[in-house]
Write a protein that holds these residues in place. Structure first.
Motif, PDB file in Angstrom:
ATOM      1  N   GLY A 293       0.575  -1.102   0.305  1.00  0.00           N
ATOM      2  CA  GLY A 293      -0.265  -0.241   0.106  1.00  0.00           C
ATOM      3  C   GLY A 293       0.787   1.178   0.021  1.00  0.00           C
ATOM      4  N   VAL A 294       1.840   1.269   0.664  1.00  0.00           N
ATOM      5  CA  VAL A 294       2.701   2.733   0.538  1.00  0.00           C
ATOM      6  C   VAL A 294       3.185   2.549  -0.327  1.00  0.00           C
ATOM      7  CG1 VAL A 294       4.673   2.983   2.048  1.00  0.00           C
ATOM      8  CG2 VAL A 294       3.020   2.534   3.574  1.00  0.00           C
ATOM      9  N   THR A 295       4.187   1.329  -1.172  1.00  0.00           N
ATOM     10  CA  THR A 295       4.822   1.573  -2.323  1.00  0.00           C
ATOM     11  C   THR A 295       3.855   2.403  -3.453  1.00  0.00           C
ATOM     12  OG1 THR A 295       6.276  -0.546  -1.046  1.00  0.00           O
ATOM     13  CG2 THR A 295       5.858   0.525  -4.385  1.00  0.00           C
ATOM     14  N   ALA A 296       2.350   1.778  -3.269  1.00  0.00           N
ATOM     15  CA  ALA A 296       1.436   2.376  -4.393  1.00  0.00           C
ATOM     16  C   ALA A 296       1.455   4.025  -4.433  1.00  0.00           C
ATOM     17  CB  ALA A 296      -0.034   1.343  -4.301  1.00  0.00           C
ATOM     18  N   LEU A 297       1.451   4.072  -2.893  1.00  0.00           N
ATOM     19  CA  LEU A 297       0.866   5.687  -2.751  1.00  0.00           C
ATOM     20  C   LEU A 297       2.233   7.087  -2.896  1.00  0.00           C
ATOM     21  CD1 LEU A 297      -0.559   7.704  -0.995  1.00  0.00           C
ATOM     22  CD2 LEU A 297      -0.030   6.707   1.402  1.00  0.00           C
ATOM     23  N   LEU A 298       3.139   5.869  -2.954  1.00  0.00           N
ATOM     24  CA  LEU A 298       4.602   6.301  -3.669  1.00  0.00           C
ATOM     25  C   LEU A 298       4.671   6.991  -4.897  1.00  0.00           C
ATOM     26  CD1 LEU A 298       7.036   5.567  -0.861  1.00  0.00           C
ATOM     27  CD2 LEU A 298       6.778   7.313  -1.079  1.00  0.00           C
TER      28      LEU A 298
ATOM     29  N   ILE B 123      -1.686 -13.476  -2.563  1.00  0.00           N
ATOM     30  CA  ILE B 123      -0.837 -12.031  -2.114  1.00  0.00           C
ATOM     31  C   ILE B 123      -1.048 -10.561  -3.130  1.00  0.00           C
ATOM     32  CG2 ILE B 123       1.021 -10.349  -1.060  1.00  0.00           C
ATOM     33  CD1 ILE B 123       2.076 -13.479  -0.315  1.00  0.00           C
ATOM     34  N   ILE B 124      -0.342 -11.411  -4.634  1.00  0.00           N
ATOM     35  CA  ILE B 124      -0.505 -10.280  -5.200  1.00  0.00           C
ATOM     36  C   ILE B 124      -2.593  -9.393  -6.150  1.00  0.00           C
ATOM     37  CG2 ILE B 124      -0.099  -9.667  -7.539  1.00  0.00           C
ATOM     38  CD1 ILE B 124       2.163 -11.315  -7.758  1.00  0.00           C
ATOM     39  N   ARG B 125      -3.136 -10.644  -5.969  1.00  0.00           N
ATOM     40  CA  ARG B 125      -4.446 -10.617  -6.284  1.00  0.00           C
ATOM     41  C   ARG B 125      -5.063  -9.563  -5.292  1.00  0.00           C
ATOM     42  NH1 ARG B 125      -6.259 -15.603  -7.579  1.00  0.00           N
ATOM     43  NH2 ARG B 125      -5.922 -15.753  -5.203  1.00  0.00           N
ATOM     44  N   SER B 126      -5.108 -10.220  -3.857  1.00  0.00           N
ATOM     45  CA  SER B 126      -5.536  -9.232  -2.704  1.00  0.00           C
ATOM     46  C   SER B 126      -4.885  -8.377  -2.822  1.00  0.00           C
ATOM     47  CB  SER B 126      -5.665 -10.109  -1.575  1.00  0.00           C
ATOM     48  OG  SER B 126      -5.791 -12.004  -2.070  1.00  0.00           O
ATOM     49  N   CYS B 127      -3.928  -8.002  -2.621  1.00  0.00           N
ATOM     50  CA  CYS B 127      -3.054  -6.489  -2.476  1.00  0.00           C
ATOM     51  C   CYS B 127      -3.514  -5.653  -3.987  1.00  0.00           C
ATOM     52  CB  CYS B 127      -1.606  -6.477  -2.519  1.00  0.00           C
ATOM     53  SG  CYS B 127      -1.225  -7.392  -1.419  1.00  0.00           S
ATOM     54  N   VAL B 128      -4.004  -6.382  -4.875  1.00  0.00           N
ATOM     55  CA  VAL B 128      -4.725  -5.447  -6.387  1.00  0.00           C
ATOM     56  C   VAL B 128      -5.878  -5.004  -5.533  1.00  0.00           C
ATOM     57  CG1 VAL B 128      -4.502  -5.422  -8.434  1.00  0.00           C
ATOM     58  CG2 VAL B 128      -2.786  -6.426  -8.440  1.00  0.00           C
TER      59      VAL B 128
ATOM     60  N   SER C 260     -11.846  -6.350   2.059  1.00  0.00           N
ATOM     61  CA  SER C 260     -11.518  -7.742   2.674  1.00  0.00           C
ATOM     62  C   SER C 260     -12.636  -8.957   2.250  1.00  0.00           C
ATOM     63  CB  SER C 260     -11.256  -8.218   4.098  1.00  0.00           C
ATOM     64  OG  SER C 260     -12.510  -7.463   4.796  1.00  0.00           O
ATOM     65  N   LEU C 261     -13.585  -8.974   2.215  1.00  0.00           N
ATOM     66  CA  LEU C 261     -14.860  -9.398   1.523  1.00  0.00           C
ATOM     67  C   LEU C 261     -14.126  -9.904   0.449  1.00  0.00           C
ATOM     68  CD1 LEU C 261     -17.765  -8.133   3.940  1.00  0.00           C
ATOM     69  CD2 LEU C 261     -16.718 -10.346   3.683  1.00  0.00           C
ATOM     70  N   VAL C 262     -14.234  -8.693  -0.389  1.00  0.00           N
ATOM     71  CA  VAL C 262     -13.888  -9.430  -1.670  1.00  0.00           C
ATOM     72  C   VAL C 262     -12.779  -9.477  -2.136  1.00  0.00           C
ATOM     73  CG1 VAL C 262     -13.486  -7.853  -4.122  1.00  0.00           C
ATOM     74  CG2 VAL C 262     -15.375  -7.328  -2.352  1.00  0.00           C
ATOM     75  N   ALA C 263     -11.306  -9.298  -1.629  1.00  0.00           N
ATOM     76  CA  ALA C 263     -10.495 -10.502  -1.309  1.00  0.00           C
ATOM     77  C   ALA C 263     -10.892 -12.148  -1.359  1.00  0.00           C
ATOM     78  CB  ALA C 263      -9.443  -9.679  -0.905  1.00  0.00           C
ATOM     79  N   TYR C 264     -11.347 -11.942  -0.192  1.00  0.00           N
ATOM     80  CA  TYR C 264     -11.612 -13.558   0.583  1.00  0.00           C
ATOM     81  C   TYR C 264     -12.733 -14.303  -0.610  1.00  0.00           C
ATOM     82  CZ  TYR C 264     -12.737 -17.013   3.439  1.00  0.00           C
ATOM     83  OH  TYR C 264     -13.225 -18.534   3.751  1.00  0.00           O
ATOM     84  N   ASN C 265     -13.188 -13.394  -1.113  1.00  0.00           N
ATOM     85  CA  ASN C 265     -14.173 -14.331  -1.929  1.00  0.00           C
ATOM     86  C   ASN C 265     -13.546 -14.924  -3.044  1.00  0.00           C
ATOM     87  OD1 ASN C 265     -16.911 -15.608  -2.745  1.00  0.00           O
ATOM     88  ND2 ASN C 265     -17.171 -13.798  -3.956  1.00  0.00           N
ATOM     89  N   GLU C 266     -12.462 -13.776  -3.600  1.00  0.00           N
ATOM     90  CA  GLU C 266     -12.047 -14.516  -4.864  1.00  0.00           C
ATOM     91  C   GLU C 266     -10.478 -15.317  -4.549  1.00  0.00           C
ATOM     92  OE1 GLU C 266     -12.679 -12.458  -8.253  1.00  0.00           O
ATOM     93  OE2 GLU C 266     -14.648 -12.130  -6.852  1.00  0.00           O
ATOM     94  N   SER C 267     -10.429 -15.133  -3.308  1.00  0.00           N
ATOM     95  CA  SER C 267      -8.916 -15.815  -3.426  1.00  0.00           C
ATOM     96  C   SER C 267      -9.552 -17.405  -3.120  1.00  0.00           C
ATOM     97  CB  SER C 267      -8.476 -15.581  -1.794  1.00  0.00           C
ATOM     98  OG  SER C 267      -8.023 -16.845  -2.036  1.00  0.00           O
ATOM     99  N   ARG C 268     -11.493 -17.162  -2.616  1.00  0.00           N
ATOM    100  CA  ARG C 268     -11.575 -19.062  -2.516  1.00  0.00           C
ATOM    101  C   ARG C 268     -11.860 -19.400  -4.104  1.00  0.00           C
ATOM    102  NH1 ARG C 268     -17.272 -21.186  -1.634  1.00  0.00           N
ATOM    103  NH2 ARG C 268     -16.692 -22.267  -0.168  1.00  0.00           N
TER     104      ARG C 268
ATOM    105  N   GLU D 183      -6.208 -10.624   5.347  1.00  0.00           N
ATOM    106  CA  GLU D 183      -6.084  -9.074   6.072  1.00  0.00           C
ATOM    107  C   GLU D 183      -4.931  -8.628   5.139  1.00  0.00           C
ATOM    108  OE1 GLU D 183      -4.915  -8.727   9.565  1.00  0.00           O
ATOM    109  OE2 GLU D 183      -7.307  -9.106   9.328  1.00  0.00           O
ATOM    110  N   SER D 184      -3.610  -9.069   4.039  1.00  0.00           N
ATOM    111  CA  SER D 184      -3.039  -8.274   2.657  1.00  0.00           C
ATOM    112  C   SER D 184      -4.126  -7.538   2.548  1.00  0.00           C
ATOM    113  CB  SER D 184      -2.471  -9.296   2.146  1.00  0.00           C
ATOM    114  OG  SER D 184      -3.505 -10.116   1.234  1.00  0.00           O
ATOM    115  N   SER D 185      -5.740  -7.882   1.818  1.00  0.00           N
ATOM    116  CA  SER D 185      -5.989  -6.943   1.569  1.00  0.00           C
ATOM    117  C   SER D 185      -6.784  -5.698   2.460  1.00  0.00           C
ATOM    118  CB  SER D 185      -7.413  -7.297   0.483  1.00  0.00           C
ATOM    119  OG  SER D 185      -7.729  -7.626   1.659  1.00  0.00           O
TER     120      SER D 185
END
Lengths: 151, 512
Positions: free
Chosen positions: B121-126, B254-259, B276-284, B305-307
């Protein structure tokens, strides 16, 4: 004997009741405010109907109290109700310390033999924990306590 | 780049490092208490930053924000109670892991995922702040409606034992979300003659009630705590490195959840709970073993947690560039910026560039500090919960939940609603209607309604105003994603049923 219920039938009936409660409290809403809840109520009624049909055709039967002791659940629910009434009309600190003590004592009584000395220890724990949280919330987090006759 | 380099020595000063460390620890503590949200943590601790200079104050608040979001995972894992709404999806696999005696593994995985999410998140912000901010403003009401609907498709995943009961739970949540003042029309609805209901059902109140009280009642019925200590505590000793290897061995997850976290974070008003709900769903959905989700699959925990930690820094993008808070806690940060005479916009990255880059880098440091603070704090909380007898643990949890609920709005009616919803949630759970779909409906209902009604209002002159929902390319893409999400969830299940491979009666994710 373990009591069993038809969970599909109960869920379907509950859905119909919830729909009715919301529908009869709908009043006269404008299309702007009513469109979304109306659409949800229609879907909910359809889902409830499907559950009722499923409950008749191929019911899902489950135990009424899968966790074990129904009496303890009911006692705990009654305790929660009393706790709220006490917070509302008596005072948070007094009620919560009392309820903490009563709940802790009743739960412990199911697994060990209690003496007066042990009960006094429970009372001290109740005072320390409830008092500690009360002080943190009111003095550090500045949460204003609800006005009641007692603290 | 010069501004970035100039900021580094400023944030590496000892008093800054101590500020960030204390901020993370304080945030973690508050976040782990059910009912105390990141917004509340920032608002409560804001006065402590008044005597600090601008960078130190912002760094403290950034650290508290990060610590709070991460801290919510602790109780989510240990007692099935999301400390903050962002941790709802963490309960789905975190709690089953804890029940299997893998609590420390779950806490470590959550910590690693949170650190990675925070750093991403910090990298993306920068790097990506300006272009992502431009993307954020293209999300209008129709797009928000489809984002909410995309989130609602999670109900299908959450209802593996009965789709009908999941849908009913979702509808109950949607209807609970309509109580109070209508978001567009402004009329008061479904208050049942109770003036206190005009404020609606607070999400946090529902969250605490539906997740905590049923668990308490269940513990009381069983006469023991949910978690049982391993016979030998030394069995719980484990190496950190295998967990780290396990987490990073699935980089795509991780990458998908972070995106996902990053994209949702920049949409104003979406917030970490949806992320977190959307990331969890996509992971599943993307997993080769979706059936293991909700039964202690570490990938689900990592996705959540990553998302939600990407969201912390990610939501600063619209804040720092456009002055639009991406999530409610950002509004407090905005207030601090204003307090120090800083205005969001391009000047923040030019004239006050050292300060802004210092603030962003301090959040990166806060993310790194979550590793030692989290691992030590996590063990401490875990051992405290395990060693506390259930007859003290149950009333203690009740005290915290009652105080936390009351503290939200200084309202005793909220406490009554919380207890009432909790008792109802216990009985609903018995008949197979679980908390997760209800909460999902409650969260997304308001967003969906607002998006839908505003879109229809904008198309009142059209013959079919509803067509405005698919008026532009972004809406069409989101609509296609909704259809794809439903097909990818329901088709395998239907095929599985045809082959007779679906096992009956297993509680779906988040429903144990």
């Amino acid at each position: 004997m373990i009591q069993r219920i038809n969970s599909d039938l109960v869920a379907g009936a509950l859905g119909v009741v919830v729909c009715a409660v919301f529908w009869f409290n709908r009043g006269t809403l404008s299309p702007l405010s009513g469109a979304f809840p109306d659409a949800v109520l229609v879907v909910m009624l359809a889902v409830s109907g499907a559950l009722l049909v499923k409950g008749v055709i191929s019911a899902d039967i489950c135990p009424a109290f899968p966790d074990g002791n129904a009496g303890r659940v009911m006692a705990m629910i009654a305790g929660l109700g009393l706790w709220w009434l006490g917070i509302r009309y008596v005072g948070f600190l007094v009620t919560s310390t009392t309820m903490f003590f009563v709940i802790a004592l009743s739960l412990a009584a199911a697994v060990e033999t209690l003496s007066l000395r042990r009960a006094l220890f429970f009372a001290a724990v109740a005072i320390v924990i409830v008092g500690g949280f009360y002080l943190v919330f009111t003095q550090i987090l500045y949460i204003r306590p609800f006005r009641t006759p007692l603290p | 780049m010069d501004l970035l380099l100039a900021a580094i020595p400023q944030i590496l000063q000892p008093h800054m490092l101590i500020t960030i460390f204390v901020g993370v620890a304080a945030g973690l503590l508050i976040g782990s208490l059910p009912g105390l949200t990141a917004t509340m943590a920032l608002a409560v601790l804001l006065p402590f930053t008044f005597n600090m200079d601008a960078l130190q104050g912002l760094a403290a608040l950034g650290a508290i924000y990060m610590g709070t979001i991460y801290g919510g995972a602790f109780t989510a894992i240990l007692i099935n109670t999301p400390g903050t709404p962002s941790s709802i999806a963490t309960t789905f696999d975190g709690y089953p892991m804890a029940k299997q005696g893998r609590a420390l593994e779950a806490i470590s995985a959550a910590t690693i995922a949170s650190v990675i999410g925070g750093l991403v998140g910090v990298t993306a912000l920068l790097v990506l702040a300006p272009p992502l901010a431009r993307l954020a403003v293209t999300f209008g009401p129709a797009e928000m409606f489809w984002v909410a609907v995309l989130g609602l498709t999670l109900i299908a995943s959450l209802s593996s034992d009965s789709l009908l009961k999941g849908a009913l739970g979702g509808c109950i949540g949607l209807m609970l979300g309509t109580i109070g003042v209508s978001p567009v029309g402004g009329e008061t609805r479904f208050t049942f003659g109770i003036p206190a209901m005009q404020g609606g059902v607070s999400l946090i109140v529902a969250l605490i009630g539906l997740f905590v009280i049923p668990e308490i009642l269940s513990m009381a019925a069983r006469g023991r705590a949910a978690l049982t200590a391993p016979a030998d505590m030394s069995l719980e000793r484990f190496n950190f490195l295998p967990v780290l290897r396990k987490v990073i061995s699935k980089p795509v997850n991780i990458i998908r959840s972070c995106v996902i976290g990053q994209i949702v974070a920049i949409i104003p008003g979406a917030g970490g709970n949806i992320t977190s709900l959307v990331a969890y769903n996509e992971s599943r959905r993307a997993s080769k073993d979706p059936e293991s989700y909700g039964k202690g699959n570490v990938d689900g925990l990592v996705a959540s947690e990553s998302s939600n930690n990407v969201m912390v820094a990610g939501s600063m993008i619209p804040l720092l560039t456009l002055g639009i808070p991406g999530a409610p806690p950002d509004a407090v940060i905005l207030g601090v910026l204003m307090l120090h005479g800083l205005r969001p916009g391009i000047e923040l990255f030019t004239e006050s560039g050292v300060l802004t880059n210092g603030f962003i880098l301090s959040m990166g440091l806060a993310a790194l500090m979550m590793l030692p603070v989290g691992l030590l704090g996590g063990r401490l909380v875990y051992r405290s919960i395990l060693k506390t007898p259930h007859y003290f643990l149950i009333p203690t949890i009740l005290i915290v939940t009652i105080l936390g609920t009351y503290a939200l709005r200084n309202n005793v009616t909220d406490v009554l609603i919380m207890l009432g919803m909790g008792v109802a949630g216990y009985f609903l759970r018995i008949i197979g209607i679980y908390a997760a779909p209800i909460v999902l409906g409650l969260i997304l209902g308001t967003i969906a309604e607002q998006g839908y009604t505003q879109t229809i209002l904008g198309g009142m002159a059209d013959a079919v105003p509803q067509l405005r929902l698919l008026d532009n390319v972004l809406s069409q893409i989101l609509f296609a994603l909704v259809i794809l999400a439903l097909i990818s969830t329901l088709l395998p299940r239907w095929l599985g049923r045809k082959r007779g491979t679906t096992g009956p009666g297993t509680p779906p994710p988040g429903n144990e």
